[in-house]
Design a protein around this motif. Structure first.
Motif, mmCIF file in Angstrom:
data_model
loop_
_atom_site.group_PDB
_atom_site.id
_atom_site.type_symbol
_atom_site.label_atom_id
_atom_site.label_comp_id
_atom_site.label_asym_id
_atom_site.label_seq_id
_atom_site.Cartn_x
_atom_site.Cartn_y
_atom_site.Cartn_z
ATOM 1 N N ALA A 126 24.483 -25.825 27.614
ATOM 2 C CA ALA A 126 24.249 -27.265 27.739
ATOM 3 C C ALA A 126 24.473 -27.970 26.406
ATOM 4 N N GLU A 127 24.050 -27.346 25.307
ATOM 5 C CA GLU A 127 24.193 -27.971 23.990
ATOM 6 C C GLU A 127 25.626 -27.880 23.460
ATOM 7 N N GLU A 128 26.266 -26.749 23.702
ATOM 8 C CA GLU A 128 27.633 -26.563 23.191
ATOM 9 C C GLU A 128 28.690 -27.192 24.094
ATOM 10 N N GLU A 129 28.302 -27.427 25.378
ATOM 11 C CA GLU A 129 29.245 -27.931 26.394
ATOM 12 C C GLU A 129 30.476 -27.044 26.491
ATOM 13 N N SER A 130 30.233 -25.752 26.294
ATOM 14 C CA SER A 130 31.341 -24.789 26.322
ATOM 15 C C SER A 130 30.772 -23.397 26.533
ATOM 16 N N PHE A 131 31.295 -22.657 27.485
ATOM 17 C CA PHE A 131 30.863 -21.276 27.691
ATOM 18 C C PHE A 131 31.302 -20.403 26.523
ATOM 19 N N THR A 132 32.490 -20.676 26.008
ATOM 20 C CA THR A 132 33.020 -19.865 24.905
ATOM 21 C C THR A 132 32.151 -20.008 23.660
ATOM 22 N N LYS A 133 31.875 -21.257 23.259
ATOM 23 C CA LYS A 133 31.058 -21.484 22.068
ATOM 24 C C LYS A 133 29.622 -20.991 22.260
ATOM 25 N N ALA A 134 29.098 -21.176 23.473
ATOM 26 C CA ALA A 134 27.733 -20.721 23.747
ATOM 27 C C ALA A 134 27.646 -19.196 23.651
ATOM 28 N N ALA A 135 28.686 -18.516 24.120
ATOM 29 C CA ALA A 135 28.695 -17.046 24.052
ATOM 30 C C ALA A 135 28.690 -16.581 22.604
ATOM 31 N N GLU A 136 29.474 -17.237 21.764
ATOM 32 C CA GLU A 136 29.484 -16.896 20.331
ATOM 33 C C GLU A 136 28.112 -17.148 19.704
ATOM 34 N N ARG A 137 27.480 -18.232 20.118
ATOM 35 C CA ARG A 137 26.180 -18.599 19.539
ATOM 36 C C ARG A 137 25.093 -17.597 19.881
ATOM 37 N N VAL A 138 25.064 -17.133 21.131
ATOM 38 C CA VAL A 138 23.982 -16.221 21.544
ATOM 39 C C VAL A 138 24.354 -14.753 21.326
ATOM 40 N N GLY A 139 25.612 -14.503 20.936
ATOM 41 C CA GLY A 139 26.000 -13.145 20.572
ATOM 42 C C GLY A 139 26.358 -12.230 21.713
ATOM 43 N N ILE A 140 26.898 -12.769 22.807
ATOM 44 C CA ILE A 140 27.403 -11.919 23.891
ATOM 45 C C ILE A 140 28.790 -12.418 24.278
ATOM 46 N N GLY A 141 29.474 -11.652 25.109
ATOM 47 C CA GLY A 141 30.799 -12.066 25.551
ATOM 48 C C GLY A 141 30.708 -13.196 26.565
ATOM 49 N N GLN A 142 31.859 -13.908 26.738
ATOM 50 C CA GLN A 142 31.848 -15.027 27.679
ATOM 51 C C GLN A 142 31.665 -14.579 29.132
ATOM 52 N N PRO A 143 32.345 -13.498 29.585
ATOM 53 C CA PRO A 143 32.149 -13.093 30.984
ATOM 54 C C PRO A 143 30.693 -12.759 31.314
ATOM 55 N N PRO A 144 29.978 -11.953 30.466
ATOM 56 C CA PRO A 144 28.561 -11.697 30.782
ATOM 57 C C PRO A 144 27.732 -12.984 30.790
ATOM 58 N N LEU A 145 28.030 -13.913 29.879
ATOM 59 C CA LEU A 145 27.291 -15.174 29.850
ATOM 60 C C LEU A 145 27.528 -15.951 31.140
ATOM 61 N N SER A 146 28.773 -16.009 31.575
ATOM 62 C CA SER A 146 29.090 -16.731 32.817
ATOM 63 C C SER A 146 28.344 -16.122 34.002
ATOM 64 N N ARG A 147 28.254 -14.772 34.039
ATOM 65 C CA ARG A 147 27.539 -14.121 35.142
ATOM 66 C C ARG A 147 26.056 -14.467 35.106
ATOM 67 N N GLN A 148 25.481 -14.515 33.881
ATOM 68 C CA GLN A 148 24.056 -14.835 33.757
ATOM 69 C C GLN A 148 23.790 -16.261 34.245
ATOM 70 N N ILE A 149 24.696 -17.190 33.939
ATOM 71 C CA ILE A 149 24.515 -18.569 34.389
ATOM 72 C C ILE A 149 24.646 -18.659 35.908
ATOM 73 N N LYS A 150 25.601 -17.918 36.475
ATOM 74 C CA LYS A 150 25.738 -17.906 37.937
ATOM 75 C C LYS A 150 24.493 -17.333 38.603
ATOM 76 N N ASP A 151 23.924 -16.269 38.003
ATOM 77 C CA ASP A 151 22.674 -15.695 38.540
ATOM 78 C C ASP A 151 21.552 -16.725 38.489
#
Length: 305
Positions: A13-38
Motif C-alpha cells: 500500500a505504501e510503495e504502490e508496487s509489488f516489486t518495491k514492496a518485495a524488496e522492502r520486506v526482503g522476499i521475492g515478488q511471487p511469494p509476496l503476491s501469493r501472500q496478498i492473494k491469501d
C-alpha cells in the motif's frame, strides 16, 4: 491472518508496487503476491487493483489499511513491554522491612540503587516485625522482606545475608558501667533487667541475645518488653534496665543512653533479604541482586577506608 500478512499489505500500500514492496520486506515478488492473494481470500474482498506499473488500493483496501495500519507498531510495543516485564523492569514489588533495618546504610543503598536501575517498578513499602513480614511473604503480599532470620522460617523462606551485626550493650548514662570508653563483659549485666523484644515479634533477635547470655554463663533476667529497638532504647534511657542490641543501632543516638562494645565472643545478628523459596519473579531477583551488590560495596568501603 498473521502479522506478516498485515506487514506485507501495508508495504504494498505504501510503495504502490509489488516489486518495491518485495524488496522492502526482503522476499521475492511471487511469494509476496501469493501472500496478498491469501489475505484477500481471507478478507473476502479485493484489496488492490493490479496495474501495469504498480498497485492501487481498492475502496475495501483503503478501509482495511485504516483499520490495520497501527497493528505493527502496537505489536512491537507489546513485545517491548513484555520483554521489559520478563526482565523485571516493570511491575510492582511489595518490600517489607523491620524498623531497625531502616537506618542500616546497606538497606538504604540497596533501595536507592534499585529505584535508579528500575524506575518503572512501583515499590510498595511495609514496615513491621519480622514475624509479620515473614507471614506477608508466605501470603504473597510481599515479594521480599528485610528481616532477622529464624530456623523456623528457613523451611519455606530463603535468606540472603546482607549484614552481620555484632551485639553491643545499651546502658543508662548513670549506669555503673557507663563511664569511660571501654568494652564491658556481658556477664557483668547478669543481674540487670534485660529489656528485649518479645520472641513472638522478633524471634531471630530474641534467640540471638538469649544465646549470647547463655554463652556468657547466665540466664537473662527479663525486664520490660518492647516491640521495637527505638522503644527499647527509650526504656533504657528511663532506667528500666539494659539492652543488648545490634551494633548498627548506635546510630540512633538516643539521649540518656550509652553504648558499649562487648568483650565476649558472642553470636552475630544477621540481617537478610528474605524471599519465598519458590519465588520466580524477576523483579524480586533484581532487588536481591542490588541488595547483595550494596552489601559487597559497603563491606569493601569499610575495609579500605
Amino acid at each position: 491472518m498473521e502479522l506478516r500478512h498485515i506487514r506485507y499489505f501495508l508495504a504494498v500500500a505504501e510503495e504502490e508496487s509489488f516489486t518495491k514492496a518485495a524488496e522492502r520486506v526482503g522476499i521475492g515478488q511471487p511469494p509476496l503476491s501469493r501472500q496478498i492473494k491469501d489475505l484477500e481470500a481471507e478478507v473476502g474482498a479485493l484489496l488492490f487493483h493490479r496495474l501495469a506499473h504498480g498497485a492501487e488500493l481498492t475502496e475495501a483496501g483503503r478501509v482495511f489499511r485504516e483499520a490495520v495500519c497501527g497493528i505493527p507498531s502496537q505489536t512491537a510495543e507489546a513485545i517491548r513491554l513484555a520483554q521489559r516485564a520478563a526482565r523485571g523492569e516493570t511491575g510492582v514489588l511489595g518490600l517489607g522491612s523491620i524498623g531497625s533495618a531502616v537506618i542500616n546504610p546497606i538497606v538504604s543503598s540497596a533501595i536507592r540503587s534499585f529505584r535508579r536501575a528500575y524506575p518503572d517498578v512501583e515499590l510498595r513499602l511495609e514496615e513491621a516485625t519480622s514475624a509479620v513480614l515473614a507471614a506477608g511473604l508466605r501470603e504473597g503480599r510481599l515479594g521480599a522482606a528485610i528481616i532477622r532470620p529464624t530456623q523456623a522460617d528457613a523451611r519455606d523462606l530463603k535468606f540472603h545475608v546482607i549484614a552481620e551485626d555484632e551485639l553491643m550493650a545499651a546502658l543508662p548514662v548513670g549506669h555503673r558501667l557507663a563511664a569511660g570508653e571501654g568494652s564491658v563483659a556481658l556477664g557483668d549485666l547478669a543481674e540487670e533487667p534485660l529489656i528485649i523484644t518479645p520472641r513472638e515479634i522478633g524471634a531471630g533477635m530474641f534467640d540471638t541475645v538469649v544465646e549470647a547470655c547463655r554463652l556468657a554463663g547466665f540466664e537473662p533476667r527479663f525486664g520490660q518488653s518492647a516491640p521495637q529497638i527505638a522503644t527499647m532504647l527509650s526504656l533504657v534511657a528511663a532506667e528500666f534496665g539494659v539492652a543488648v542490641i545490634p551494633s548498627a543501632m548506635r546510630q540512633l543516638g538516643v539521649a540518656g543512653v550509652t553504648f558499649r562494645a562487648l568483650k565476649d565472643k558472642s553470636p552475630s545478628l544477621a540481617l537478610t533479604v528474605a524471599v519465598r523459596r519458590d519465588e520466580r519473579s524477576d523483579i524480586v531477583r533484581n532487588f536481591v541482586a542490588k541488595a547483595k551488590s550494596a552489601a559487597k560495596e559497603w563491606r569493601s568501603h569499610n575495609w579500605t577506608r
